[in-house]
Design an enzyme around this catalytic site. Structure first.
Site, PDB file in Angstrom:
ATOM      1  N   LYS A  33       4.372   0.640   9.554  1.00  0.00           N
ATOM      2  CA  LYS A  33       4.482   1.909   8.851  1.00  0.00           C
ATOM      3  C   LYS A  33       3.895   3.047   9.677  1.00  0.00           C
ATOM      4  CE  LYS A  33       2.979   0.117   4.914  1.00  0.00           C
ATOM      5  NZ  LYS A  33       2.484  -0.007   3.538  1.00  0.00           N
ATOM      6  N   GLU A  60       0.876  -1.173   0.000  1.00  0.00           N
ATOM      7  CA  GLU A  60       0.000   0.000   0.000  1.00  0.00           C
ATOM      8  C   GLU A  60       0.915   1.225   0.000  1.00  0.00           C
ATOM      9  OE1 GLU A  60      -2.695   0.316   3.317  1.00  0.00           O
ATOM     10  OE2 GLU A  60      -3.514   2.198   2.544  1.00  0.00           O
ATOM     11  N   ARG A  89       4.983 -12.816   9.756  1.00  0.00           N
ATOM     12  CA  ARG A  89       5.678 -11.579   9.405  1.00  0.00           C
ATOM     13  C   ARG A  89       7.025 -11.541  10.111  1.00  0.00           C
ATOM     14  NH1 ARG A  89       3.848  -6.326   9.991  1.00  0.00           N
ATOM     15  NH2 ARG A  89       2.027  -6.929   8.828  1.00  0.00           N
TER      16      ARG A  89
HETATM   17  P1  ATP Z   1       2.809  -2.557   8.248  1.00  0.00           P
HETATM   18  O1  ATP Z   1       1.909  -3.468   9.021  1.00  0.00           O
HETATM   19  O2  ATP Z   1       4.239  -2.695   8.579  1.00  0.00           O
HETATM   20  O3  ATP Z   1       2.383  -1.154   8.269  1.00  0.00           O
HETATM   21  P2  ATP Z   1       1.479  -3.461   5.943  1.00  0.00           P
HETATM   22  O4  ATP Z   1       1.270  -4.922   6.004  1.00  0.00           O
HETATM   23  O5  ATP Z   1       0.336  -2.590   6.238  1.00  0.00           O
HETATM   24  O6  ATP Z   1       2.753  -3.064   6.772  1.00  0.00           O
HETATM   25  P3  ATP Z   1       1.524  -3.399   3.098  1.00  0.00           P
HETATM   26  O7  ATP Z   1       1.997  -2.311   2.228  1.00  0.00           O
HETATM   27  O8  ATP Z   1       0.087  -3.695   3.137  1.00  0.00           O
HETATM   28  O9  ATP Z   1       2.049  -3.046   4.544  1.00  0.00           O
HETATM   29  O10 ATP Z   1       2.369  -4.721   2.840  1.00  0.00           O
HETATM   30  C1  ATP Z   1       2.738  -5.205   1.585  1.00  0.00           C
HETATM   31  C2  ATP Z   1       3.108  -6.645   1.723  1.00  0.00           C
HETATM   32  O11 ATP Z   1       4.200  -6.808   2.616  1.00  0.00           O
HETATM   33  C3  ATP Z   1       1.976  -7.475   2.284  1.00  0.00           C
HETATM   34  O12 ATP Z   1       1.863  -8.657   1.536  1.00  0.00           O
HETATM   35  C4  ATP Z   1       2.385  -7.747   3.687  1.00  0.00           C
HETATM   36  O13 ATP Z   1       1.852  -8.946   4.142  1.00  0.00           O
HETATM   37  C5  ATP Z   1       3.904  -7.772   3.592  1.00  0.00           C
HETATM   38  N1  ATP Z   1       4.511  -7.413   4.869  1.00  0.00           N
HETATM   39  C6  ATP Z   1       4.269  -6.309   5.602  1.00  0.00           C
HETATM   40  N2  ATP Z   1       4.971  -6.330   6.739  1.00  0.00           N
HETATM   41  C7  ATP Z   1       5.691  -7.477   6.739  1.00  0.00           C
HETATM   42  C8  ATP Z   1       6.611  -8.084   7.648  1.00  0.00           C
HETATM   43  N3  ATP Z   1       6.945  -7.502   8.805  1.00  0.00           N
HETATM   44  N4  ATP Z   1       7.137  -9.282   7.311  1.00  0.00           N
HETATM   45  C9  ATP Z   1       6.826  -9.861   6.143  1.00  0.00           C
HETATM   46  N5  ATP Z   1       5.972  -9.357   5.242  1.00  0.00           N
HETATM   47  C10 ATP Z   1       5.402  -8.172   5.531  1.00  0.00           C
HETATM   48 MG    MG Z   2      -1.449  -3.539   5.009  1.00  0.00          MG
END
Ligand code: ATP
Ligand code: MG
Length: 563
Positions: free
Chosen positions: A274, A36, A264
């Site tokens: 984020k 995102e 994760r």
């Molecule tokens: P955050 O929770 O850190 O704000 P998010 O999951 O909201 O991150 P996205 O931009 O939606 O961020 O994530 C893009 C991809 O990265 C998704 O498939 C998500 O599952 C993966 N992802 C996010 N954080 C992690 C992590 N800590 N380890 C592995 N994969 C991750």
């Molecule tokens: Mg997300």
């Protein structure tokens, strides 16, 4: 043979190989990385990138880069640009053009209309607070919305008016007519569309209703022909809904994506959301998203990490099904391993003290040849000026050294790296009692490589004083003081910030070959660690970041806690 090979496969590779064996989707393998654009990517995303693109490469498939841009209030084009840059820097290429969920807004809208026509969706006039109250709890069935029994015609008309912008934000939503008594809360009539009069970074003001993540994600996977849709564990309970939507739209002749969850990545001594990283940036705890203390990809890059080291780290930690915290020392281990191979060795004195070789001719300068990298003989040698006045590290001289101190002290001998053996004859202190100058004699017979060799206990790095260049060096420590920043839910993560995570040292003395170093160039400062030129560096003022110290802090326990 077969069994031995399959043992090393992670559980996602196993699923993929079973699917290939059963020809579930023929030989097609298509994965995607779906960020995102609401912030910069962090090392957790890097794990997901390496996993998705890695699987695409391993199975000769394709991997898409798709921006999951369904929430214009938080998303911006600058984040798109930064994410694209980070994925490229990590060394991956996506298939075809960059994809955006917003490319599919029209198709998603058409599907929503079909849902209404099939009696599978309705417009709810309630506020989100009421809707969530009626959802109930996993133990208690939800209460049906009073708007659930609206006619198809009424729903079609209201949804169209939502689309046309006739209603204010939050006044209505489109909900799926799923199952208000399902034990899975996600299936209790989830919201499909919400009203948001907000300018989208790509579609501008074309839309004022936006699909929810759940209504958009699986369908986007389906549109792109994704075979394996890999996401993190928090989406596990969304999987029935992912499938529920697909059941309603998927054509049995087309590829049907399968959602697979993995744990994760969490890293010790940092935060990885984020939202929290944005807070650190906005409240000025760090200098920006790419502050070298940040766990963002751009921060790691600025700190001196290499893409190879991040990819190796990602490979090393593997793919887990249960959440855990990985020791940041393992990330640093992967970095040192790579930098040891590629970083040229140079001499730099961080805390200089002047050393005068009293029996060395006043006007003489000679050149000392040194290897650039003993790990990489193709990297050649360079010549360093040497003369009567040099700098050594302050901590390498002690007025009253203990027996086991193998460096310099009164009447003691050491070798100067690549040069001569010197003996300390005297020293001078300043008015505050600090060592101001050290006086030594040198033995001209002992030149490294050519002269006679005598046993001395220590070898010191040094920089010739007249040619030395000044630099600012930034030394970083962990951004947080505790390993597990989420251990205590009652403590705000900001209270855990390490107040001493940045130390700036001025007037460090570097060997003259570093005058032409450019941002992102990486070096091993002999005996001191790995360093990288910072983007703040200019011709007038060189600035280096300490990437990591030389010593391996990794204590072999790479998972420090299961959470
Ligand atoms: P955050 O929770 O850190 O704000 P998010 O999951 O909201 O991150 P996205 O931009 O939606 O961020 O994530 C893009 C991809 O990265 C998704 O498939 C998500 O599952 C993966 N992802 C996010 N954080 C992690 C992590 N800590 N380890 C592995 N994969 C991750
Ligand atoms: Mg997300």
């Amino acid at each position: 043979m077969e069994a031995a090979e399959s043992k090393t496969l992670n559980f996602i590779e196993q699923i993929i190989e079973e699917d290939l064996a059963s020809q579930k989707n023929g030989d097609l393998i298509c994965t995607r990385f779906p960020p995102e654009p609401n912030g910069y990517l962090h090392i957790g995303h890097a794990k997901s990138i390496c996993l998705n693109f890695g699987l695409g490469q391993k199975y000769h498939g394709k991997t898409n880069l798709r921006f999951d841009d369904t929430n214009p209030s938080k998303e911006e084009d600058k984040y798109v640009k930064a994410i694209v840059e980070d994925v490229k820097w990590l060394g991956f290429n996506w298939d075809g053009d960059i994809k955006y969920t917003s490319d599919y807004f029209n198709q998603l809208y058409q599907w929503a209309i079909e849902f209404i026509k099939k009696g599978l969706a309705y417009v709810d006039d309630q506020k989100s607070e009421e809707i969530s109250l009626q959802r109930g709890t996993p133990q208690k069935p939800g209460i049906m919305s009073p708007f659930r029994s609206r006619t198809i015609e009424e729903n079609l008309e209201l949804f169209e008016r939502m689309y046309k912008g006739e209603f204010p934000d939050g006044s209505r939503v489109l909900r799926a007519k799923a199952d208000m008594s399902s034990p899975n809360m996600q299936l209790r009539d989830p919201v499909m569309y919400r009203i948001m009069h907000s300018t989208h970074h790509r579609t501008g003001d074309l839309w004022c209703i936006y699909p929810m993540y759940d209504f958009a994600h699986g369908q986007s996977d389906y549109i792109e022909g994704i075979t394996h849709s890999i996401c993190t564990l928090e989406f596990e309970n969304h999987r029935p809904l992912y499938n529920w939507y697909l059941d309603k739209i998927a054509d049995s002749k087309k590829v049907r994506p399968q959602q697979i969850e993995f744990a994760r990545l969490n890293l010790s001594y940092t935060v990885m959301s984020k939202r929290k990283l944005l807070q650190l940036v906005e409240e000025g705890n760090v200098s920006g998203w790419d502050d070298p203390r940040m766990p963002t990809i751009s921060g790691l890059r600025r700190r001196g990490y290499t893409p190879e080291s991040i990819r190796n780290f990602s490979e090393r930690i593997g793919v887990a099904k249960r959440d855990n915290i990985i020791d940041v020392g393992l990330l640093e281990f992967s970095l040192r391993e790579h930098l040891n191979k590629i970083a040229p060795r140079v001499m730099a004195v961080l805390d200089p003290v002047k050393l005068i070789i009293t029996n060395y001719p006043k006007d003489k300068t000679e050149f000392i040849e040194l290897e650039n990298n003993p790990e990489d003989l193709s990297s050649g040698t360079r010549e360093l000026p040497f003369g009567r006045e040099i700098y050594i590290e302050r901590e390498d001289f002690l007025e009253d050294p203990p027996k086991k101190f193998f460096r310099l002290g009164p009447q003691r001998e050491v070798r100067l790296k690549g040069a001569y053996i010197i003996k300390c004859e005297d020293f001078k202190k300043d008015s505050e009692g600090k060592i101001a100058e050290v006086y030594c004699s040198y033995d001209p017979e002992t030149k490294s490589g050519t002269g006679i060799s005598r046993k001395v206990k220590g070898t010191l790095h040094w920089v010739s004083a007249p040619q030395a260049i000044d630099a600012e060096i930034r030394i970083y420590d962990r951004l947080f003081s505790v390993e597990d920043t989420a251990a205590d839910k009652d403590i705000d993560f900001k209270e855990l910030i390490n107040p001493n995570s940045l130390q700036i040292i001025n007037h460090c003395k570097l060997e003259p070959s570093l005058a032409s170093a450019k941002p992102e160039d990486k070096f091993q400062f002999q005996r001191m660690g790995y360093f990288c030129v910072d983007k703040d560096s200019t011709k007038e003022k060189l600035v280096f970041n300490r990437t990591v110290p030389l010593k391996d802090g990794w204590n072999k326990t790479n998972i420090i806690a299961n959470v």
